[in-house]
Design an enzyme around this catalytic site. Structure first.
Site: not given
Length: 261
Positions: A169, A202, A204-207
């Site tokens: 990412k 932003t 919580g983006t990765g989860c």
């Protein structure tokens, strides 16, 4: 779908984000909670890991009765929990998405240093897709990626630990005006680009991205298709991120559902 992760009391990341994503993408979400955090828009004020036996019994309860079509892992906190979860996943023949969570959005540590080697040797080899961000790549491999040209080298370093695919990412890259990610299995390369949104909310983006990938895999989509669809979904969620509390608010998991004015 099953998420194995920590609870975010503020509702923006972790188990809560995963379940919202699963619902938004038309799947039935189930959970194994590994840790409880006291967390809000300003950061993580406390974290408490569950006993390994509690994690094991949650997993067996769901899998032995209901079954699963895909699994996503997030915050695993300790070496013992990583080892426990890796052992449980070894008995499944379904795709697993590993989000190797190391730190929170605010920089709070969510993985004990001694757990890193267990992630490398026992968890990553179970992954159909691993989804590290740039800091997690460095944490796991020592490779530091700062520009788009660095992403293939970063991917190669993660793939050396055994996942079938890796999604690097690149949202925090220093160059370019797009959010660039690289998906590769060491042979094929898929570059995913999306516009950067000028939105600080932003959390919580990765989860959310990892859960969205798992949703696509649960439906039987090939990895490149599942990842492309997840990228589109999370880009919309980031665009709709909203203020909540006094710090960084969450992405909008329900952006496709519309909102009343």
């Amino acid at each position: 779908m099953l998420t194995v992760a920590g609870s975010d009391s503020g509702g923006g990341a972790g188990i809560q984000a995963d379940l919202k994503t699963m619902l938004a993408l038309g799947t039935h979400g189930m959970s194994v909670i590994t840790a409880v955090t006291a967390q809000n828009s300003l950061g993580v004020q406390g974290a408490w890991e569950l006993p390994a036996e509690a994690v094991r019994q949650q997993f067996r309860s769901v899998v032995d009765d209901i079954g699963v079509q895909a699994v996503k892992t997030g915050m695993l906190a300790t070496a013992e929990l990583v080892e426990t979860v890796a052992g449980l996943l070894g008995g499944l023949a379904v795709p697993v998405v590993v989000d190797p969570v190391g730190v929170s959005k605010h920089g709070d540590p969510l993985l004990a240093p001694e757990a890193l080697e267990v992630v490398r040797t026992e968890l990553l080899p179970k992954a159909a897709v691993a989804t590290p961000n740039l800091d997690e790549v460095t944490q796991l491999t020592g490779v530091r990626a700062e520009t788009e040209a660095d992403l293939p080298r970063a991917a190669e370093a993660v793939l050396a630990h055994g996942p079938r695919w890796v999604l690097i990412k690149g949202g925090h890259l220093k160059d370019g005006d797009a959010a660039v990610d690289l998906l590769t299995d060491g042979t094929a390369e898929h570059w995913l680009r999306a516009p950067r949104h000028d939105n600080r909310h932003t959390h919580g983006t990765g989860c959310t991205l990892a859960a969205a990938i798992a949703a696509g895999l649960a439906k039987g989509h090939p990895v490149p298709d599942a990842v492309a669809a997840a990228k589109e979904y999370v880009t919309g969620a980031i665009a709709g991120g909203f203020a909540l509390g006094g710090g960084i608010g969450p992405v909008d998991h329900g952006w496709r559902l519309g909102r009343d004015a």
